[in-house]
Design a protein around this motif. Sequence first.
Motif, PDB file in Angstrom:
ATOM      1  N   SER A  81     -15.516  -9.673 -11.832  1.00  0.00           N
ATOM      2  CA  SER A  81     -14.210 -10.180 -12.232  1.00  0.00           C
ATOM      3  C   SER A  81     -13.124  -9.367 -11.563  1.00  0.00           C
ATOM      4  O   SER A  81     -13.400  -8.320 -10.959  1.00  0.00           O
ATOM      5  N   GLY A 121      -8.286 -12.373  -7.287  1.00  0.00           N
ATOM      6  CA  GLY A 121      -7.056 -13.122  -7.439  1.00  0.00           C
ATOM      7  C   GLY A 121      -6.304 -13.220  -6.138  1.00  0.00           C
ATOM      8  O   GLY A 121      -6.839 -12.916  -5.068  1.00  0.00           O
ATOM      9  N   LEU A 122      -5.048 -13.638  -6.238  1.00  0.00           N
ATOM     10  CA  LEU A 122      -4.163 -13.782  -5.086  1.00  0.00           C
ATOM     11  C   LEU A 122      -3.184 -12.625  -5.077  1.00  0.00           C
ATOM     12  O   LEU A 122      -2.526 -12.350  -6.083  1.00  0.00           O
ATOM     13  N   THR A 143     -16.431 -13.156  -6.920  1.00  0.00           N
ATOM     14  CA  THR A 143     -15.055 -13.332  -7.369  1.00  0.00           C
ATOM     15  C   THR A 143     -14.172 -13.446  -6.129  1.00  0.00           C
ATOM     16  O   THR A 143     -14.329 -12.684  -5.177  1.00  0.00           O
ATOM     17  N   LEU A 149      -5.889  -4.642  -5.842  1.00  0.00           N
ATOM     18  CA  LEU A 149      -6.680  -5.309  -6.860  1.00  0.00           C
ATOM     19  C   LEU A 149      -7.809  -4.382  -7.268  1.00  0.00           C
ATOM     20  O   LEU A 149      -8.267  -3.565  -6.461  1.00  0.00           O
TER      21      LEU A 149
END
Length: 126
Positions: free
Chosen positions: A6, A9-10, A120, A17
Amino acid sequence: VQLQASGGGLVQAGGSLRLSCAASGRTISNYIMGWFRQAPGKEREFVAAISWSGSNTYYADSVKGRFTISRNNAKNTVYLQMNSLKPEDTAVYYCARDDLPFGSISQFSQTVVGSWGQGTQVTVSS
């Protein structure tokens, strides 16, 4: 063992991140853990690995100095802190566990992975 990744993302270029990989079913404390990634149209490649004790780490040249792998054996979790992200870091990131316990980090590669997480997505915009 089941591995659940997990944290993807962007993010804009230069951002950060932190990926997490939570293991369930069996302990990962005696196993080398690693991260791999696969960009669109490319083969999956090695990113980073950490020894079962956490005392040794190994990185691909492309991420050295920007990414940090760590683990918390008490939480059965491995992390990948990604800083100074670049558009070329865009990929699906997979966590992985060595097939056998107490392995050699210098020999860790896709060929010795025993368990894979589901991946992910990390997308870095320019």
